[in-house]
Design an enzyme around this catalytic site. Structure first.
Site, short mmCIF file in Angstrom:
data_model
loop_
_atom_site.label_atom_id
_atom_site.label_comp_id
_atom_site.label_asym_id
_atom_site.label_seq_id
_atom_site.Cartn_x
_atom_site.Cartn_y
_atom_site.Cartn_z
N LEU A 92 0.81 -1.22 0.00
CA LEU A 92 0.00 0.00 0.00
C LEU A 92 0.84 1.27 0.00
O LEU A 92 0.38 2.33 0.40
CB LEU A 92 -0.96 -0.01 1.19
CG LEU A 92 -1.95 -1.18 1.21
CD1 LEU A 92 -2.77 -1.16 2.49
CD2 LEU A 92 -2.85 -1.14 -0.01
N UNK A 93 2.06 1.19 -0.47
CA UNK A 93 2.97 2.34 -0.53
C UNK A 93 2.74 3.08 -1.85
O UNK A 93 2.25 2.51 -2.82
CB UNK A 93 4.42 1.85 -0.43
N GLY A 94 3.11 4.34 -1.89
CA GLY A 94 2.95 5.13 -3.10
C GLY A 94 3.76 4.62 -4.27
O GLY A 94 3.41 4.88 -5.43
#
Length: 190
Positions: free
Chosen positions: A39-41
């Site tokens: 769920l990281u950019g």
């Protein structure tokens, strides 16, 4: 102080499938280890580039992703949910990693995985950003805090075919740009 292995080949991890990954089987191959989060950019970019590198060197490179929830709680899935998260959420579009993922682990602090204790001992900071630190101290959720700590998702460690840690790369160093170093270690024409 946590136990630190004497050799890279003494290490192991548990895959998402619950099977032991014995690093002794990696002799003669380069290994790229990256702490990952779904769920990281930069999840889409980094996972895509990890797949690309694994596909470019299918027999001579081992890529291992270590899911970690220590940075912004960006890997908050349970182990059994990670692949579906990648397939349907972020990365999405039916994405499937072509490399191995381990079970979730800590990369810093008292409960850090032995792989990261070993790698941080051998490579205490990223070569491309030796001053790299966690940018927001409020986000530090582990103890003890050390200068050699991984500073965010998608830090990378490259290990040579003889098991010697070669280089550590910061989160801002694009994964695909490690390819020349992989070729150098494998002595492949650039």
């Amino acid at each position: 102080m946590a136990y630190i292995a004497k050799s890279f080949y003494d290490l192991s991890a548990i895959g998402l499938d619950g099977e032991k990954i014995d690093f002794n089987t990696f002799r003669g191959r380069a290994v790229l280890i990256e702490n990952v989060a779904s769920l990281u950019g930069t999840t889409t970019r980094d996972y895509t580039q990890l797949n690309e590198l694994q596909c470019r060197f299918p027999r001579r490179l081992v890529v291992l992703g270590f899911p970690c929830n220590q940075f912004g709680h960006q890997e908050n899935c349970q182990n059994e949910e990670i692949l579906n998260s990648l397939k349907y959420v972020r990365h999405g579009g039916g994405f499937q990693p072509t490399f191995s993922l381990t079970q979730k682990c800590d990369v810093n602090g008292q409960n850090q995985h032995p792989v990261f204790a070993y790698l941080k001992d051998k490579l205490p900071y990223p070569y491309d950003d030796p001053f790299s630190l966690m940018t927001d101290p409020k986000l530090i959720i582990w103890s003890p805090v050390r200068r050699s700590d991984v500073s965010w998702n998608f830090e990378k460690f490259l290990i040579g075919p003889e098991g010697e840690p070669f280089r550590r790369y910061s989160r801002t160093f694009q994964t695909i740009n490690i390819e020349p170093d992989i070729k150098r270690l494998l002595k492949v024409a650039i």
